[in-house]
Motif scaffolding. Sequence first.
Motif, mmCIF file in Angstrom:
data_model
loop_
_atom_site.group_PDB
_atom_site.id
_atom_site.type_symbol
_atom_site.label_atom_id
_atom_site.label_comp_id
_atom_site.label_asym_id
_atom_site.label_seq_id
_atom_site.Cartn_x
_atom_site.Cartn_y
_atom_site.Cartn_z
ATOM 1 N N VAL A 58 0.878 -1.173 0.000
ATOM 2 C CA VAL A 58 0.000 0.000 0.000
ATOM 3 C C VAL A 58 0.916 1.225 0.000
ATOM 4 O O VAL A 58 1.614 1.494 0.976
ATOM 5 N N ILE A 59 0.921 1.917 -1.119
ATOM 6 C CA ILE A 59 1.854 3.022 -1.326
ATOM 7 C C ILE A 59 1.115 4.347 -1.195
ATOM 8 O O ILE A 59 0.070 4.558 -1.816
ATOM 9 N N ARG A 60 1.699 5.248 -0.394
ATOM 10 C CA ARG A 60 1.181 6.604 -0.254
ATOM 11 C C ARG A 60 2.360 7.566 -0.323
ATOM 12 O O ARG A 60 3.370 7.364 0.368
ATOM 13 N N GLN A 61 2.230 8.597 -1.131
ATOM 14 C CA GLN A 61 3.226 9.658 -1.268
ATOM 15 C C GLN A 61 4.628 9.098 -1.527
ATOM 16 O O GLN A 61 5.607 9.503 -0.924
ATOM 17 N N GLY A 62 4.690 8.100 -2.388
ATOM 18 C CA GLY A 62 5.974 7.566 -2.826
ATOM 19 C C GLY A 62 6.637 6.583 -1.889
ATOM 20 O O GLY A 62 7.744 6.130 -2.151
ATOM 21 N N SER A 63 6.004 6.227 -0.783
ATOM 22 C CA SER A 63 6.603 5.236 0.120
ATOM 23 C C SER A 63 5.566 4.188 0.510
ATOM 24 O O SER A 63 4.358 4.435 0.489
ATOM 25 N N HIS A 101 -4.595 -4.213 -5.653
ATOM 26 C CA HIS A 101 -3.710 -3.051 -5.584
ATOM 27 C C HIS A 101 -4.532 -1.773 -5.772
ATOM 28 O O HIS A 101 -4.362 -0.789 -5.021
ATOM 29 N N ALA A 102 -5.413 -1.764 -6.752
ATOM 30 C CA ALA A 102 -6.280 -0.601 -6.969
ATOM 31 C C ALA A 102 -7.215 -0.378 -5.786
ATOM 32 O O ALA A 102 -7.489 0.763 -5.400
ATOM 33 N N PHE A 103 -7.712 -1.451 -5.195
ATOM 34 C CA PHE A 103 -8.615 -1.340 -4.047
ATOM 35 C C PHE A 103 -7.899 -0.690 -2.864
ATOM 36 O O PHE A 103 -8.401 0.254 -2.256
ATOM 37 N N PHE A 104 -6.703 -1.204 -2.528
ATOM 38 C CA PHE A 104 -5.991 -0.665 -1.376
ATOM 39 C C PHE A 104 -5.446 0.737 -1.632
ATOM 40 O O PHE A 104 -5.183 1.483 -0.699
ATOM 41 N N GLU A 105 -5.307 1.103 -2.895
ATOM 42 C CA GLU A 105 -4.894 2.458 -3.231
ATOM 43 C C GLU A 105 -5.999 3.452 -2.884
ATOM 44 O O GLU A 105 -5.723 4.594 -2.493
ATOM 45 N N ALA A 106 -7.250 3.044 -3.015
ATOM 46 C CA ALA A 106 -8.388 3.934 -2.785
ATOM 47 C C ALA A 106 -8.841 3.953 -1.326
ATOM 48 O O ALA A 106 -9.534 4.877 -0.903
ATOM 49 N N VAL A 107 -8.485 2.943 -0.544
ATOM 50 C CA VAL A 107 -8.933 2.853 0.845
ATOM 51 C C VAL A 107 -7.934 3.582 1.747
ATOM 52 O O VAL A 107 -6.723 3.435 1.568
ATOM 53 N N PRO A 108 -8.428 4.355 2.711
ATOM 54 C CA PRO A 108 -7.489 4.998 3.650
ATOM 55 C C PRO A 108 -6.637 3.955 4.380
ATOM 56 O O PRO A 108 -7.098 2.854 4.691
ATOM 57 N N VAL A 109 -5.395 4.317 4.643
ATOM 58 C CA VAL A 109 -4.422 3.375 5.212
ATOM 59 C C VAL A 109 -4.849 2.877 6.584
ATOM 60 O O VAL A 109 -4.667 1.702 6.906
ATOM 61 N N ASP A 110 -5.424 3.723 7.392
ATOM 62 C CA ASP A 110 -5.748 3.346 8.767
ATOM 63 C C ASP A 110 -7.084 2.625 8.906
ATOM 64 O O ASP A 110 -7.407 2.149 9.990
ATOM 65 N N ASN A 111 -7.873 2.554 7.844
ATOM 66 C CA ASN A 111 -9.159 1.848 7.922
ATOM 67 C C ASN A 111 -8.937 0.347 8.039
ATOM 68 O O ASN A 111 -7.993 -0.195 7.465
ATOM 69 N N PRO A 112 -9.831 -0.336 8.758
ATOM 70 C CA PRO A 112 -9.725 -1.800 8.797
ATOM 71 C C PRO A 112 -10.034 -2.392 7.427
ATOM 72 O O PRO A 112 -10.770 -1.808 6.628
ATOM 73 N N SER A 114 -11.761 -4.598 4.760
ATOM 74 C CA SER A 114 -13.102 -5.144 4.577
ATOM 75 C C SER A 114 -13.019 -6.513 3.896
ATOM 76 O O SER A 114 -12.722 -6.604 2.699
ATOM 77 N N ILE A 115 -13.289 -7.545 4.654
ATOM 78 C CA ILE A 115 -13.243 -8.910 4.110
ATOM 79 C C ILE A 115 -14.333 -9.083 3.059
ATOM 80 O O ILE A 115 -14.116 -9.717 2.020
ATOM 81 N N THR A 116 -15.492 -8.491 3.289
ATOM 82 C CA THR A 116 -16.595 -8.594 2.339
ATOM 83 C C THR A 116 -16.216 -7.999 0.988
ATOM 84 O O THR A 116 -16.492 -8.594 -0.057
ATOM 85 N N ALA A 117 -15.576 -6.839 0.997
ATOM 86 C CA ALA A 117 -15.177 -6.200 -0.258
ATOM 87 C C ALA A 117 -14.135 -7.036 -0.987
ATOM 88 O O ALA A 117 -14.194 -7.190 -2.215
ATOM 89 N N ILE A 118 -13.201 -7.602 -0.256
ATOM 90 C CA ILE A 118 -12.166 -8.435 -0.877
ATOM 91 C C ILE A 118 -12.787 -9.689 -1.472
ATOM 92 O O ILE A 118 -12.469 -10.073 -2.608
ATOM 93 N N LYS A 119 -13.685 -10.335 -0.735
ATOM 94 C CA LYS A 119 -14.344 -11.544 -1.257
ATOM 95 C C LYS A 119 -15.144 -11.220 -2.519
ATOM 96 O O LYS A 119 -15.118 -11.971 -3.491
ATOM 97 N N ARG A 120 -15.862 -10.108 -2.505
ATOM 98 C CA ARG A 120 -16.668 -9.718 -3.658
ATOM 99 C C ARG A 120 -15.783 -9.480 -4.878
ATOM 100 O O ARG A 120 -16.080 -9.952 -5.977
ATOM 101 N N ARG A 121 -14.683 -8.778 -4.690
ATOM 102 C CA ARG A 121 -13.774 -8.494 -5.797
ATOM 103 C C ARG A 121 -13.134 -9.779 -6.328
ATOM 104 O O ARG A 121 -13.017 -9.963 -7.541
#
Length: 150
Positions: A58-63, A101-112, A114-121
């Motif tokens: 999970v990359i944010r601001q180049g790191s 990778h696209a999913f975790f790019e859009a989700v805030p880093v500190d949020n838990p 979501s198993i449901t979203a991962i299973k659906r994808r």
Amino acid sequence: MKKILILLIVVILLSGGGFGAYYWFVLKDQQEVAAEPEPPPPPPPPQLVPIEPMTIPVIRQGSVRKYVLLKLTLQLVDQDFKDKAIVAMPRIKDQAFRDLHAFFEAVPVDNPISITAIKRRMRKVAAKNIGSEGVIDVLVEGIYEKRGGT
């Protein structure tokens, strides 16, 4: 003559009662058993195809802010779909990695996570590659997070 007639009536009544009892206890049960359709055979047990563990940075601001390690297994209808999944596994892994990778790019880093979203994808990725009628579920065996550099 009267005695023979009375005896004949008694024999007829007893034989009728005997036939009635025979019908009630034996023939009726046989007709009910024959009338019931056989239950359909049970479906084959679902087939499981593990996907190699995937590590998504999970990359944010180049790191790299964190790594997410996923252990997933596909639950498929039967052996035919299992064979299709094994053949299509490189495509499934590639598309799963890109999608996550696209999913975790859009989700805030500190949020838990979501198993449901991962299973659906992952179910959509598997259905796209082997057919939606063959995929029962995507089983999440484990999700692990490791914090990266800040």
